[in-house]
Motif scaffolding. Sequence first.
Motif, PDB file in Angstrom:
ATOM      1  N   LEU A   1      -7.791  43.501 -26.848  1.00 32.21           N
ATOM      2  CA  LEU A   1      -6.684  44.181 -27.530  1.00 32.21           C
ATOM      3  C   LEU A   1      -6.995  45.638 -27.793  1.00 32.21           C
ATOM      4  O   LEU A   1      -6.127  46.509 -27.694  1.00 32.21           O
ATOM      5  CB  LEU A   1      -6.418  43.491 -28.868  1.00 32.21           C
ATOM      6  N   ALA A   2      -8.264  45.923 -28.132  1.00 31.94           N
ATOM      7  CA  ALA A   2      -8.608  47.289 -28.520  1.00 31.94           C
ATOM      8  C   ALA A   2      -8.491  48.245 -27.337  1.00 31.94           C
ATOM      9  O   ALA A   2      -8.137  49.415 -27.509  1.00 31.94           O
ATOM     10  CB  ALA A   2     -10.018  47.330 -29.101  1.00 31.94           C
ATOM     11  N   VAL A   3      -8.783  47.763 -26.134  1.00 35.42           N
ATOM     12  CA  VAL A   3      -8.644  48.617 -24.954  1.00 35.42           C
ATOM     13  C   VAL A   3      -7.183  49.010 -24.787  1.00 35.42           C
ATOM     14  O   VAL A   3      -6.846  50.159 -24.521  1.00 35.42           O
ATOM     15  CB  VAL A   3      -9.173  47.875 -23.699  1.00 35.42           C
ATOM     16  N   VAL A   4      -6.303  48.018 -24.976  1.00 34.32           N
ATOM     17  CA  VAL A   4      -4.880  48.272 -24.844  1.00 34.32           C
ATOM     18  C   VAL A   4      -4.393  49.175 -25.976  1.00 34.32           C
ATOM     19  O   VAL A   4      -3.565  50.060 -25.775  1.00 34.32           O
ATOM     20  CB  VAL A   4      -4.121  46.932 -24.834  1.00 34.32           C
ATOM     21  N   ALA A   5      -4.959  48.965 -27.176  1.00 34.27           N
ATOM     22  CA  ALA A   5      -4.509  49.724 -28.348  1.00 34.27           C
ATOM     23  C   ALA A   5      -4.556  51.221 -28.094  1.00 34.27           C
ATOM     24  O   ALA A   5      -3.630  51.951 -28.446  1.00 34.27           O
ATOM     25  CB  ALA A   5      -5.383  49.368 -29.555  1.00 34.27           C
ATOM     26  N   GLY A   6      -5.633  51.677 -27.461  1.00 37.29           N
ATOM     27  CA  GLY A   6      -5.773  53.118 -27.289  1.00 37.29           C
ATOM     28  C   GLY A   6      -5.124  53.668 -26.054  1.00 37.29           C
ATOM     29  O   GLY A   6      -5.139  54.878 -25.853  1.00 37.29           O
ATOM     30  N   ASN A   7      -4.598  52.805 -25.173  1.00 34.20           N
ATOM     31  CA  ASN A   7      -4.173  53.314 -23.883  1.00 34.20           C
ATOM     32  C   ASN A   7      -2.756  52.956 -23.468  1.00 34.20           C
ATOM     33  O   ASN A   7      -2.344  53.330 -22.379  1.00 34.20           O
ATOM     34  CB  ASN A   7      -5.140  52.812 -22.801  1.00 34.20           C
ATOM     35  N   CYS A   8      -2.030  52.210 -24.297  1.00 30.75           N
ATOM     36  CA  CYS A   8      -0.725  51.751 -23.837  1.00 30.75           C
ATOM     37  C   CYS A   8       0.368  52.024 -24.861  1.00 30.75           C
ATOM     38  O   CYS A   8       0.122  52.138 -26.051  1.00 30.75           O
ATOM     39  CB  CYS A   8      -0.761  50.248 -23.535  1.00 30.75           C
ATOM     40  N   ASP A   9       1.628  52.136 -24.344  1.00 35.90           N
ATOM     41  CA  ASP A   9       2.785  52.301 -25.216  1.00 35.90           C
ATOM     42  C   ASP A   9       3.214  50.950 -25.768  1.00 35.90           C
ATOM     43  O   ASP A   9       3.512  50.814 -26.939  1.00 35.90           O
ATOM     44  CB  ASP A   9       3.958  52.895 -24.432  1.00 35.90           C
ATOM     45  N   ARG A  10       3.269  49.956 -24.857  1.00 35.61           N
ATOM     46  CA  ARG A  10       3.725  48.651 -25.286  1.00 35.61           C
ATOM     47  C   ARG A  10       2.722  47.597 -24.844  1.00 35.61           C
ATOM     48  O   ARG A  10       1.896  47.843 -23.975  1.00 35.61           O
ATOM     49  CB  ARG A  10       5.118  48.353 -24.722  1.00 35.61           C
ATOM     50  N   VAL A  11       2.836  46.423 -25.456  1.00 34.87           N
ATOM     51  CA  VAL A  11       1.858  45.389 -25.163  1.00 34.87           C
ATOM     52  C   VAL A  11       2.532  44.020 -25.034  1.00 34.87           C
ATOM     53  O   VAL A  11       3.544  43.758 -25.700  1.00 34.87           O
ATOM     54  CB  VAL A  11       0.758  45.348 -26.258  1.00 34.87           C
ATOM     55  N   LEU A  12       1.977  43.210 -24.100  1.00 36.93           N
ATOM     56  CA  LEU A  12       2.356  41.803 -24.003  1.00 36.93           C
ATOM     57  C   LEU A  12       1.118  41.005 -24.361  1.00 36.93           C
ATOM     58  O   LEU A  12       0.053  41.277 -23.834  1.00 36.93           O
ATOM     59  CB  LEU A  12       2.712  41.396 -22.577  1.00 36.93           C
ATOM     60  N   VAL A  13       1.249  40.032 -25.254  1.00 39.91           N
ATOM     61  CA  VAL A  13       0.113  39.172 -25.569  1.00 39.91           C
ATOM     62  C   VAL A  13       0.368  37.807 -24.947  1.00 39.91           C
ATOM     63  O   VAL A  13       1.358  37.153 -25.266  1.00 39.91           O
ATOM     64  CB  VAL A  13      -0.077  39.044 -27.091  1.00 39.91           C
ATOM     65  N   LEU A  14      -0.513  37.396 -24.025  1.00 40.43           N
ATOM     66  CA  LEU A  14      -0.334  36.132 -23.316  1.00 40.43           C
ATOM     67  C   LEU A  14      -1.291  35.072 -23.848  1.00 40.43           C
ATOM     68  O   LEU A  14      -2.427  35.378 -24.224  1.00 40.43           O
ATOM     69  CB  LEU A  14      -0.603  36.322 -21.816  1.00 40.43           C
TER      70      LEU A  14
END
Lengths: 325, 315, 275, 322
Positions: free
Chosen positions: A213-226
Amino acid sequence: MTLLEVTDLSVDLPLPRGAVRVVDGATFRLDAGESLGVVGESGSGKTMTALALMGLAPEGARIGGSIRFEGRELVSSSEEAMRALRGDRMAMIFQEPMTALNPLHRVGVQVAEPLVLHRGLSRSAAFGEAVRLLERVRLADPERAAHAYPFALSGGERQRAMIAMAIGCGPRLVIADEPTTALDVTVQARILALIDGLRVETGMAVILVSHDLAVVAGNCDRVLVLYGGLVMESGPVEVVLRAPKNPYTRALLEARPEPGAPRGARLKTIPGAPPRHRDVGAGCPFAARCELTVDVCRTARPPSVAFGAGHVSRCWRAAEVGEAP
Amino acid sequence: MALYLLQRLAVFVATLVIASAIVFAVMEILPGDAAETLLGPTATPEAVAALGHKLGLDLPLYVRYGRWIAGLARGDFGVSYAYGSPIAPLIGASLAISLPLAAMAMALSAAMALAAGVYAAGRRGRAGDAVVIGLTQVGLAVPNFWLAILMVIVFAVWLRLVPAGGFPGWADPARAFGALILPAVALGVVQAAILTRVTRSALIEALDEDYMRTARAKGVSRRAALWRHALPNALAPVLTIMGLQFANLIAGAIVVENVFVLPGLGRLMLQSISNRDTLVVEDCVMLIAILVIGLNFVVDVACAAIDPRLRSRSA
Amino acid sequence: MSGFARGGFSLWLGATLAAALLMIAALSFVWTPYPPAAIDIPHKLAQPSLAHWFGTDSLGRDVASQLIAGARVSILVGVVAVGIGLVFGVALGLVAAFRKGVVEDSIMKACDFVFAFPALLSAIMLTSTFGPGVVNAIVAIGAANVPIIAKLTRATANSVLAREYALAARAAGRGPLAIAADHVLPNILPALIVQATIQFAIAILAEAALSYLGLGAQPPQPSWGRMLSDAQNVLYNAPRLAIYPGAAIALSVLGLNLLGDGLRDALDPRLRARS
Amino acid sequence: MSDAPLLEVVDLVKAYRLPRPRPFAPHPLRAALAGVSFSVFAGRSFGIVGESGSGKSTLARIALALDSPDSGLVRLEGRSLFDLSRGELRAMRAHMQLIFQDPYGSLDPRMRVEAIVAEPLAALGRASRAERRARVAESLEAVGLRASDAAKYPHEFSGGQRQRVAIARALITRPKLVVADEPVSALDVSVQAQALNLMSDLEREAGVTFLLISHDLAVVAHLCETTAGMFRGKIVEIGPTAALFAAPAHPYARELVDATPRLDRAPRSAPPTKPAPPPASAAGCPYAPRCAWAAPRCLKEAPALTEVAGQGRRAACWFPLV
């Protein structure tokens, strides 16, 4: 402007004991230039979702639902039509830059290959272009790297070469499947920054698949959690991380050790282990490990509950999930 | 690459030296006195000593080894005990049959194996694959000399298309070639079974590699990816097995030559064994060793030409 | 699924053929229709009949009896040659895997080297020195097996030793012998069994070839290879005599190869972990 | 708590031979450890962070006497491991155990859990069958598994449970020191916390001190009181974990901290790759070619570990950041 619209995507894999649904009812969209994080643990279906988008799901896999990319339906597209898109309009970066490059071809030749295929460049012209691409991904000595074989480059350099290969034809969508999992954290930070920089520069959209999650936190606008093949929660990154509306997301946030917390502080644990695909029954895949589970969670797929600003959670008790600490 | 070549060459020469020493030791040190054997049990000690002197058997071992090696290097293979004539022309004549036979069998098996291996790997787990696998099982099980005999029965005994054996000589290339076809098929089919299995599994392994997915993600078609990305990666193991199998191919040729009564290296060796003509056997074995080791050297170099990782790895 | 079913079929058919071979060889010690070497010139080249199931050969010997008794030599050569290969090969392979450096390099170089002398060539060398016979054939075939088993043992043992559980055993204070016995051997055994089955088949082929050339089993010992060589002399009169022994060899080899393939599928730990 | 260190590592040096560049040329050496010293005190777990190639795994192996250094000493409870006889070392292994990264590769697939967990006892070779069984049950329960799990095979467990089995194996001799090499990095995020809590509990309740090796700062910070950052075979900074993460003194430690993904912020912009960094000169600081703050002196002289900012913190930098 909508670049990609995925509706009720499902992937069934033929396994010895009958078909198994590894992606179930994934629905999301992506605008041009946007970056989307896809987060999940092993077996969550994140890689299969990515491969399905590229039309590269394993042989025999059955794809259901709809994938509209630049207004064209991909699920029913022919292999030829997909081939014309792949490497040109949409490209992919893989996890293991060591094995994802062919050990017998020079790096430059491999970076040049999409240009030969999709732009009709001659091999020598494409190779020259490949050197410029390697420079764009900030390889220290692009000329040397182009002439080198993959084994002679470091892991980070190889991943830069993979990125150069992906952006060669100016794709509108780049899917990066765990691009930094095999790399050191310092290299990871640089590679992620490079991908994000290229996104801003070229206006391409990025799907970043990660287990963290932390990698996505700093690099993405939106997130999908699967989880277990289901999109449990989706929405803007800062909303999902600050105020998750799904118990799984919330539990993940609390279970993660953060530097700065006192030593030996107890982490909140999630009992049990992620389910294997065939264990996911008719209910919510997280039901066996969730502290909010009620009877209906075990018997029926949770509904999608919208919270505004594109924030959606699939949970029977979404409204009762409290704020993250 | 030059450095790699140099290293392999050094290993090649060292291997030859050791091989020659072993062949010499087994053939020369272990038996009793060749002169005694040749003259039979009734010979007088004087006659044995005289022949022994004539053959140079009374010289120290290392001198005899040195002479033998020096002779081989010059193409002087010594004098046959049994025929009393130089050995080099004998071997030369038999090589004129055995080498083309081996080459034809090799080419045949390589062509069959490549076609069948690519076909089966492309249809992994489906009916076509199962048929190829089944055929290779049969090919592995059938002894090459039995296949040769069966072909003689069919083509010579029943259909009377070809003579049952013998060699017309290279004066008439077409007939000479024709005489070698059946033996080459008998030899090649068994080799092809082995090589097909190796080709298939090496290709399947290559097809499963991540770089194949990368190629597909670039928009390379399945077929182009197979030829351009998978096959080169599968080639090195196939070549290596081909090199290793070459020794077995030569061994098979010795047997199959016997079936077709071809006066090749195999017949020469068997005759020399029954004649107790040790030096001829020794020369033949050494020659085969040189061929086998030489071919494997070539295979090593070919693999290095394909795979840059091998080139960079100097010992 | 179909792959698994096929593996099951291979295993089943291979085991049946291999068991038949063993049983026929065992049977030959107590019973054959006729004494296999009994010459009966008046009844030479008889057609198959109730009295002689597969007819008689050019000396009037009963073909069925020779076929049954011929299984003995095949099995003898196979068992002893594979035994030689296993004993020396496993020992050399384990030494190579546990003692890195010069020892490993020299063992492996020696193995590569032996590949240049296939069984037949070694047998020819030995025969021209010691004269023909089954013992030479066994030694030659066994010697050719050693490097194959040694290389396999080293490769599989190295992959076991590279696993963390081998390091964990060292960290627990266990010595090399204990690690070899508790971790390495049990984990490489399936590969060895499979390879031994296949080498068994190859040994049968090699023995047949040597006997065919007159370098292996000597008369009056019955042997399939010799039967083929005898049959070749009367090929125009009785081609059938060349069919039976060849088919016996081919079926035995096919059975052992199928058994090896089936065992590979059945014992492969990766497949097992998945099921 | 006594003041004598549990584990003392003194000036370890280890170099690996690389292939010769030319025939007959001497083998070039790659230094995996270039003079590493530190002490681990009982009850205060010690963390080592660094990138691949920093020598941290070599250090783990040498600390457990699974590999021998070119020079230097390892003392466990004051006894130098490399001066012990083979038998003494075997007995000593009861006090130091090992946990690996890969919960799949570290358990022999053909052994039952009972045999796996009991293996360190088998090496000591003095437990009766009943005692062995009791110890296995005790160990399994200590890691949250059931005693009945002893009859199962590793493939019957999930990744997190396998890692518990591996921890149970390490605990069975009641060791004082456990070296854990990336113990949770192969685990799914949702089961990592279970393993980390377990390790915390073991430190508090079972008196186990961990030497934890990881690339993940968050994991190290969670468990370890003291942390050392390694770069190219050298310790570049060592000190109390909290202080080191809050304000790293060495530029490499700073780079590590900045690069660690965190939920609560976007990563600070990573430093751009400098074009063709000058090769590290043998005499200079090994980090200088990558260092954003490098000065001419850094390329000429290698700095030694020296005290910075109190609290027992030391850094090998001419221009520490605190």
